[in-house]
Design a protein around this motif. Structure first.
Motif, short mmCIF file in Angstrom:
data_model
loop_
_atom_site.label_atom_id
_atom_site.label_comp_id
_atom_site.label_asym_id
_atom_site.label_seq_id
_atom_site.Cartn_x
_atom_site.Cartn_y
_atom_site.Cartn_z
N GLU A 213 34.03 7.68 24.38
CA GLU A 213 33.05 8.18 25.36
C GLU A 213 31.41 8.08 24.57
OE1 GLU A 213 32.76 11.49 28.55
OE2 GLU A 213 32.84 12.28 26.70
N THR A 214 31.49 8.11 23.23
CA THR A 214 30.13 8.28 22.44
C THR A 214 30.49 7.51 21.04
OG1 THR A 214 30.47 10.23 21.37
CG2 THR A 214 29.40 10.48 23.26
N THR A 215 29.60 6.80 20.55
CA THR A 215 29.71 5.81 19.37
C THR A 215 29.30 6.60 18.19
OG1 THR A 215 27.74 4.89 19.64
CG2 THR A 215 29.77 3.74 20.56
N GLU A 216 28.95 7.86 18.19
CA GLU A 216 28.33 8.80 17.00
C GLU A 216 29.52 9.04 16.27
OE1 GLU A 216 25.96 11.88 18.48
OE2 GLU A 216 24.90 10.62 20.05
#
Length: 123
Positions: free
Chosen positions: A40-43
């Motif tokens: 969902e996020t690439t962090e």
């Protein structure tokens, strides 16, 4: 009267024969839905841990998750399922003093190729 019944009986048999004819243009085998999975996020996950969501798009097909046994700090409560789903993956606090990463493998049904998502965690 017997001729009328005989005629109706013969007509019913002939009609049922044509009604049961298979259509050769119809695919009777199930067809795989497109499959994708992504974070969902690439962090990167902070050292104190977090829950990361993996967005699974599977249509009506099934899937299962593989997390390597070498990463006991990475868990999910749902190792398999079907259809579109947001899969929460829990990353425990990193007390190792080094950055780490885990490859989570999502395997779709119908022998489609698996999708690997990599989750990174800071030290």
């Amino acid at each position: 009267m017997k001729k009328i019944y005989s005629l109706f009986f013969t007509l019913a048999i002939v009609l049922s024969f044509f009604a049961c004819k298979k259509d050769k243009n119809i695919n009777y085998k199930p067809v795989a839905s497109p499959f994708s999975a992504q974070l969902e996020t690439t962090e990167s996950v902070a050292a104190d841990g977090a829950t990361v969501n993996v967005i699974i798009k599977a249509g009506t097909d099934g899937w299962w998750v593989q997390i390597p046994s070498s990463a006991p700090w990475c868990t999910t409560t749902r190792p398999y399922g079907s259809g579109d789903f947001t899969l929460p993956v829990k990353i425990a606090a990193n007390t190792s003093g080094a950055e780490r990463a885990v490859d989570v493998i999502l395997n779709p049904t119908f022998q489609l190729p698996p999708v690997t998502v990599t989750i990174h965690q800071a030290k």
